[in-house]
Write an enzyme that holds these catalytic residues in place. Structure first.
Site, PDB file in Angstrom:
ATOM      1  N   ALA A  76      -9.824  -2.724 -10.477  1.00  0.00           N
ATOM      2  CA  ALA A  76     -10.725  -3.660 -11.135  1.00  0.00           C
ATOM      3  C   ALA A  76     -11.917  -2.914 -11.735  1.00  0.00           C
ATOM      4  O   ALA A  76     -12.316  -1.846 -11.252  1.00  0.00           O
ATOM      5  CB  ALA A  76     -11.220  -4.697 -10.133  1.00  0.00           C
ATOM      6  N   GLY A 113      -6.576  -2.503  -7.758  1.00  0.00           N
ATOM      7  CA  GLY A 113      -5.890  -3.530  -8.522  1.00  0.00           C
ATOM      8  C   GLY A 113      -4.755  -2.994  -9.360  1.00  0.00           C
ATOM      9  O   GLY A 113      -3.792  -3.718  -9.656  1.00  0.00           O
ATOM     10  N   GLU A 149      -1.914  -2.919  -7.014  1.00  0.00           N
ATOM     11  CA  GLU A 149      -1.489  -4.290  -6.762  1.00  0.00           C
ATOM     12  C   GLU A 149      -0.722  -4.855  -7.953  1.00  0.00           C
ATOM     13  O   GLU A 149       0.250  -5.597  -7.784  1.00  0.00           O
ATOM     14  CB  GLU A 149      -2.704  -5.157  -6.441  1.00  0.00           C
ATOM     15  CG  GLU A 149      -3.336  -4.797  -5.100  1.00  0.00           C
ATOM     16  CD  GLU A 149      -4.633  -5.529  -4.854  1.00  0.00           C
ATOM     17  OE1 GLU A 149      -4.687  -6.314  -3.890  1.00  0.00           O
ATOM     18  OE2 GLU A 149      -5.591  -5.318  -5.624  1.00  0.00           O
ATOM     19  N   GLU A 167     -10.201  -0.051  -1.524  1.00  0.00           N
ATOM     20  CA  GLU A 167     -11.309  -1.004  -1.668  1.00  0.00           C
ATOM     21  C   GLU A 167     -12.326  -0.941  -0.530  1.00  0.00           C
ATOM     22  O   GLU A 167     -13.514  -1.218  -0.743  1.00  0.00           O
ATOM     23  CB  GLU A 167     -10.763  -2.428  -1.796  1.00  0.00           C
ATOM     24  CG  GLU A 167     -10.167  -2.765  -3.151  1.00  0.00           C
ATOM     25  CD  GLU A 167      -8.711  -2.371  -3.284  1.00  0.00           C
ATOM     26  OE1 GLU A 167      -8.058  -2.813  -4.253  1.00  0.00           O
ATOM     27  OE2 GLU A 167      -8.202  -1.626  -2.418  1.00  0.00           O
TER      28      GLU A 167
END
Length: 258
Positions: free
Chosen positions: A65, A109, A112, A132
């Site tokens: 992200a 992310g 993911e 994270e």
């Protein structure tokens, strides 16, 4: 549509989406995830597209992200705008096959997003990580759930709590990626797989995806029950009859996707 953060192309029956924010290491911001959803919508709706390839750069698939975009948000902000839920998860909901072609770093992310694909082709430079906790938060785009279902609690805890990256060879051994190819070969391999899938019956591939995904979401008896019903439903398709007839007649099937 004009794409600011993606490169969207078509090769025959294969739709290809390349993440394209190289200056930000393909960090996933709101614009990119919105564009990605629109691109996947378009490929899903296009009857000429049989499979989709999702890729990034040659050294970075996606760096997670965009922290600059997130750092000043409050709980009320992310809850109210449905962060991730609103636009990140389109790849996981695609009914057509999605193949992630991963080289270099797939972080947070980005990892993911790759895990949302049906097949992950990694080149030997790929490294997947969910770091994270190092910035005071946790994975939130399915990482704690999808990774744990693949590798089990012990390895998932190791990766998520420490943030250590998993190299391509370990990812293959643990079933995180589908295959590992020489450096630079990931995209070509993914497109070849997608092109082969695109020759098969599209409704049957959708049913097969649904059956496999059910294994992650329920217990064995319920999963087998669903699988059996999906198998029966293929007998309502013209492609099932054509496929079996072609096999009996020793010829290549001519699927009509009906």
């Amino acid at each position: 549509m004009t794409w600011n953060t993606l490169i969207v192309t078509i090769e025959g029956p294969v739709g290809i989406v390349r993440l394209n924010r190289p200056a930000a290491m393909n960090a996933l911001n709101a614009e990119m995830t919105s564009e990605l959803s629109h691109a996947l919508d378009a490929f899903e709706d296009d009857p000429a597209i049989g499979a989709i390839v999702l890729t990034g750069g040659d050294t970075v698939f996606a760096a997670g992200a965009d922290i600059k975009e997130l750092r000043d948000k409050t709980f009320a902000d992310v809850y109210g705008e449905q962060l991730i839920t609103r636009s990140w998860e389109r790849a996981a909901r695609c009914r057509k096959p999605v193949i992630a072609a991963v080289a270099g770093h797939a972080i947070g992310g980005g990892c993911e997003l790759a895990l949302m694909a049906d097949i992950i082709v990694a080149d030997e430079t790929a490294r997947l990580a969910l770091p994270e906790t190092r910035i005071g938060t946790i994975p939130g785009a399915g990482g704690t759930q999808r990774l744990t279902r693949i590798v089990g609690k012990a390895v998932a805890m190791d990766m998520i709590l420490t943030g250590r990256p998993m190299p391509a060879d370990e990812a293959l051994a643990r079933g995180v990626v589908s295959r590992v190819v020489p450096a630079g070969r990931h995209l070509a391999e993914a497109v070849e797989i997608a092109a082969r899938l695109a020759t098969l019956s599209r409704p049957v591939l959708m049913l097969a995806k649904e059956a496999v995904n059910q294994a992650h979401e329920t217990h064995l008896a319920e999963g087998i029950y669903v699988e059996r019903r999906l198998l029966y439903s293929t007998f309502a398709t013209e492609d099932r009859r054509e496929g079996m007839t072609a096999f009996a007649e020793k010829r290549k099937p001519a699927f009509t996707h009906r």
